[in-house]
Design a protein around this motif. Structure first.
Motif, PDB file in Angstrom:
ATOM      1  N   GLY A 113       0.787  -1.230   0.000  1.00  0.00           N
ATOM      2  CA  GLY A 113       0.000   0.000   0.000  1.00  0.00           C
ATOM      3  C   GLY A 113       0.812   1.269   0.000  1.00  0.00           C
ATOM      4  N   ASP A 114       2.141   1.175   0.000  1.00  0.00           N
ATOM      5  CA  ASP A 114       2.984   2.385  -0.006  1.00  0.00           C
ATOM      6  C   ASP A 114       3.276   2.758  -1.453  1.00  0.00           C
ATOM      7  OD1 ASP A 114       4.570   4.475   0.720  1.00  0.00           O
ATOM      8  OD2 ASP A 114       5.948   3.303   1.975  1.00  0.00           O
ATOM      9  N   ILE A 115       2.257   3.290  -2.147  1.00  0.00           N
ATOM     10  CA  ILE A 115       2.346   3.594  -3.588  1.00  0.00           C
ATOM     11  C   ILE A 115       3.328   4.733  -3.827  1.00  0.00           C
ATOM     12  CG2 ILE A 115       1.035   4.187  -5.646  1.00  0.00           C
ATOM     13  CD1 ILE A 115       0.290   1.484  -4.378  1.00  0.00           C
ATOM     14  N   LYS A 116       3.213   5.825  -3.055  1.00  0.00           N
ATOM     15  CA  LYS A 116       4.043   7.005  -3.273  1.00  0.00           C
ATOM     16  C   LYS A 116       5.525   6.669  -3.108  1.00  0.00           C
ATOM     17  CE  LYS A 116       4.679  11.767  -1.727  1.00  0.00           C
ATOM     18  NZ  LYS A 116       4.215  12.842  -0.828  1.00  0.00           N
ATOM     19  N   GLN A 117       5.850   5.909  -2.073  1.00  0.00           N
ATOM     20  CA  GLN A 117       7.243   5.536  -1.849  1.00  0.00           C
ATOM     21  C   GLN A 117       7.763   4.645  -2.969  1.00  0.00           C
ATOM     22  OE1 GLN A 117       9.247   6.714   0.297  1.00  0.00           O
ATOM     23  NE2 GLN A 117      11.002   5.361   0.064  1.00  0.00           N
ATOM     24  N   TYR A 118       6.883   3.780  -3.487  1.00  0.00           N
ATOM     25  CA  TYR A 118       7.281   2.882  -4.591  1.00  0.00           C
ATOM     26  C   TYR A 118       7.698   3.677  -5.816  1.00  0.00           C
ATOM     27  CZ  TYR A 118       6.775  -0.464  -8.418  1.00  0.00           C
ATOM     28  OH  TYR A 118       6.985  -1.227  -9.539  1.00  0.00           O
ATOM     29  N   TYR A 119       6.873   4.631  -6.248  1.00  0.00           N
ATOM     30  CA  TYR A 119       7.181   5.403  -7.458  1.00  0.00           C
ATOM     31  C   TYR A 119       8.300   6.421  -7.212  1.00  0.00           C
ATOM     32  CZ  TYR A 119       3.369   3.322 -10.024  1.00  0.00           C
ATOM     33  OH  TYR A 119       2.559   2.417 -10.680  1.00  0.00           O
ATOM     34  N   THR A 120       8.418   6.928  -5.993  1.00  0.00           N
ATOM     35  CA  THR A 120       9.539   7.835  -5.691  1.00  0.00           C
ATOM     36  C   THR A 120      10.861   7.096  -5.823  1.00  0.00           C
ATOM     37  OG1 THR A 120       8.159   9.135  -4.166  1.00  0.00           O
ATOM     38  CG2 THR A 120      10.545   9.319  -3.909  1.00  0.00           C
ATOM     39  N   ARG A 121      10.942   5.900  -5.251  1.00  0.00           N
ATOM     40  CA  ARG A 121      12.159   5.108  -5.353  1.00  0.00           C
ATOM     41  C   ARG A 121      12.444   4.717  -6.806  1.00  0.00           C
ATOM     42  NH1 ARG A 121      13.123   1.755  -0.921  1.00  0.00           N
ATOM     43  NH2 ARG A 121      14.632   0.688  -2.275  1.00  0.00           N
ATOM     44  N   LEU A 122      11.408   4.342  -7.535  1.00  0.00           N
ATOM     45  CA  LEU A 122      11.586   3.891  -8.923  1.00  0.00           C
ATOM     46  C   LEU A 122      12.148   5.003  -9.802  1.00  0.00           C
ATOM     47  CD1 LEU A 122      11.164   1.624 -10.999  1.00  0.00           C
ATOM     48  CD2 LEU A 122       8.831   2.495 -11.354  1.00  0.00           C
ATOM     49  N   THR A 123      11.544   6.191  -9.731  1.00  0.00           N
ATOM     50  CA  THR A 123      12.028   7.315 -10.560  1.00  0.00           C
ATOM     51  C   THR A 123      13.400   7.802 -10.099  1.00  0.00           C
ATOM     52  OG1 THR A 123      10.761   8.830  -9.151  1.00  0.00           O
ATOM     53  CG2 THR A 123       9.711   8.068 -11.183  1.00  0.00           C
ATOM     54  N   ASP A 124      13.684   7.783  -8.793  1.00  0.00           N
ATOM     55  CA  ASP A 124      14.997   8.225  -8.307  1.00  0.00           C
ATOM     56  C   ASP A 124      16.108   7.302  -8.788  1.00  0.00           C
ATOM     57  OD1 ASP A 124      13.948  10.404  -7.061  1.00  0.00           O
ATOM     58  OD2 ASP A 124      14.024   9.585  -5.015  1.00  0.00           O
ATOM     59  N   ILE A 125      15.813   5.994  -8.862  1.00  0.00           N
ATOM     60  CA  ILE A 125      16.816   5.053  -9.370  1.00  0.00           C
ATOM     61  C   ILE A 125      17.164   5.382 -10.807  1.00  0.00           C
ATOM     62  CG2 ILE A 125      17.203   2.635  -9.988  1.00  0.00           C
ATOM     63  CD1 ILE A 125      15.517   1.890  -7.512  1.00  0.00           C
ATOM     64  N   LEU A 126      16.137   5.631 -11.652  1.00  0.00           N
ATOM     65  CA  LEU A 126      16.392   5.966 -13.053  1.00  0.00           C
ATOM     66  C   LEU A 126      17.112   7.299 -13.191  1.00  0.00           C
ATOM     67  CD1 LEU A 126      13.073   4.814 -14.798  1.00  0.00           C
ATOM     68  CD2 LEU A 126      15.333   3.726 -14.914  1.00  0.00           C
ATOM     69  N   ARG A 127      16.669   8.310 -12.450  1.00  0.00           N
ATOM     70  CA  ARG A 127      17.290   9.633 -12.548  1.00  0.00           C
ATOM     71  C   ARG A 127      18.778   9.573 -12.117  1.00  0.00           C
ATOM     72  NH1 ARG A 127      13.917  14.218 -12.763  1.00  0.00           N
ATOM     73  NH2 ARG A 127      11.690  13.735 -12.871  1.00  0.00           N
ATOM     74  N   THR A 128      19.074   8.864 -11.025  1.00  0.00           N
ATOM     75  CA  THR A 128      20.459   8.734 -10.585  1.00  0.00           C
ATOM     76  C   THR A 128      21.302   8.021 -11.626  1.00  0.00           C
ATOM     77  OG1 THR A 128      19.703   8.648  -8.280  1.00  0.00           O
ATOM     78  CG2 THR A 128      21.946   7.894  -8.722  1.00  0.00           C
ATOM     79  N   TYR A 129      20.700   6.997 -12.259  1.00  0.00           N
ATOM     80  CA  TYR A 129      21.412   6.269 -13.328  1.00  0.00           C
ATOM     81  C   TYR A 129      21.702   7.188 -14.509  1.00  0.00           C
ATOM     82  CZ  TYR A 129      21.928   3.210 -17.393  1.00  0.00           C
ATOM     83  OH  TYR A 129      22.359   2.631 -18.552  1.00  0.00           O
ATOM     84  N   PHE A 130      20.731   7.996 -14.930  1.00  0.00           N
ATOM     85  CA  PHE A 130      20.941   8.925 -16.041  1.00  0.00           C
ATOM     86  C   PHE A 130      22.054   9.936 -15.709  1.00  0.00           C
ATOM     87  CE2 PHE A 130      16.190   8.427 -17.224  1.00  0.00           C
ATOM     88  CZ  PHE A 130      16.457   7.189 -17.771  1.00  0.00           C
TER      89      PHE A 130
END
Length: 332
Positions: free
Chosen positions: A226-243
């Motif tokens: 049920g922690d939707i916001k944390q899921y998408y925050t972590r997901l996008t931060d991983i991609l942004r850090t990789y870029f």
């Protein structure tokens, strides 16, 4: 006969009574003198005045016998005291001689007398002191003789002292030492080995870090809890850090639209632009608009992130900076 003996004894007692004070006075008498080393000086010259007191051995050994030398002020009539020595003792045969030397000078011409000096003599512990005086000492203070019959001579000009290098040897040595030290420091700084700049090459590539973080995010099952916001925050931060690390794009400081615009010069990223747009749109709605995506959308966003990561994976053996250099080259 008996009467004559009595008269004789009375006469002897009277005679002894008369002679006893004189014997005591003779025992207590002290020979004091004041003597100058010269009786004639020129103005400004100095005189050595020596005060002396001669004691008998009995007087010197007597604990109650004491003699005080006169205390001269710094200035006498027509004389100035330049220096004075401490009291000293000299043993000469059967006498003990106490003496003190004063250095005097005078700037008044004429015949002057150093006044008598007063010594105080204490014969006993509870007796009043007696005084012993020296004789005055006459001194002639003469001016410099000037022959008034001769003409006055002109004032001589100031004479310069010839220059001598040995008068300045200390300054020259200090100067040479400073110059040698400065040259040594300069030579050391010029020839010392330069430290090579240490380049820290990362042992783990940005791709590997991002892949590990995506795998860890999947295993945490945040959206399932049920922690939707944390899921998408972590997901996008991983991609942004990789870029940011792989392609030198400041992805963490950019909005979604800015990021989509800035990946255009990077060919590999631009080929995945649609997938990235879709993923970022759902993530922004979930984080800021409190959208509740479906389970299929959660899985789809993770799948798209993994596909973008695999598509932009650098070639084996290529340094991580090559992909970023490619993007900069296309921007130019």
């Amino acid at each position: 006969m008996y009467k004559q003996q009595v008269i004789r004894r009375i006469f002897l007692c009277c005679l002894l009574g008369l002679l006893y004070p004189f014997s005591l006075l003779a025992q207590q008498a002290v020979d004091v003198t004041a003597k100058a080393d010269t009786n004639s000086i020129r103005i400004g010259e100095q005189i050595k005045l020596q005060l002396t007191a001669k004691l008998t051995p009995a007087q010197f050994k007597d604990a109650n016998f004491k003699i005080l030398f006169p205390v001269l002020p710094d200035s006498l009539d027509h004389f100035e005291v330049v220096a004075r020595t401490s009291l000293d003792t000299l043993v000469n045969q059967d006498q003990h001689i106490l003496h003190q030397t004063f250095t005097l000078t005078s700037f008044d011409s004429g015949h002057w007398e150093i006044p008598p000096m007063r010594f105080e003599v204490f014969a006993g512990a509870n007796t009043n002191p007696d005084s012993a005086f020296t004789l005055p000492v006459g001194i002639d203070v003469n001016t410099v003789a000037v022959d008034t019959t001769k003409a006055f001579k002109p004032i001589k000009a100031v004479q310069s002292v010839p220059w001598n290098i040995w008068d300045y040897w200390l300054y020259i040595a200090i100067g040479i030492t400073i110059v040698l030290i400065a040259i040594g420091i300069w030579w050391y700084l010029r020839t010392r080995p330069k430290k090579e700049k240490v380049i820290n090459i990362p042992t783990v590539s940005p791709y590997e870090i991002a892949a590990q973080e995506l795998k860890a995010l999947k295993e945490e099952k945040l959206w399932q809890q049920g922690d939707i916001k944390q899921y998408y925050t972590r997901l996008t931060d991983i991609l942004r850090t990789y870029f940011e690390h792989q392609f030198s794009i400041a992805a963490l400081e950019q909005t979604s639209e800015e990021l989509l615009q800035n990946i255009k010069p990077v060919t590999k990223l631009n080929q995945q632009r649609d997938k990235l747009r879709s993923l970022l749109a759902i993530a922004d709605l979930a984080k800021f608009a409190k959208l509740q995506p479906t389970a299929e959308e959660h899985e789809e966003c993770m799948r798209k992130a993994e596909e973008i990561l695999e598509w932009t994976k650098p070639k084996a053996g290529a340094p991580a900076e090559e992909a970023g250099a490619e993007g900069e080259k296309q921007q130019a």
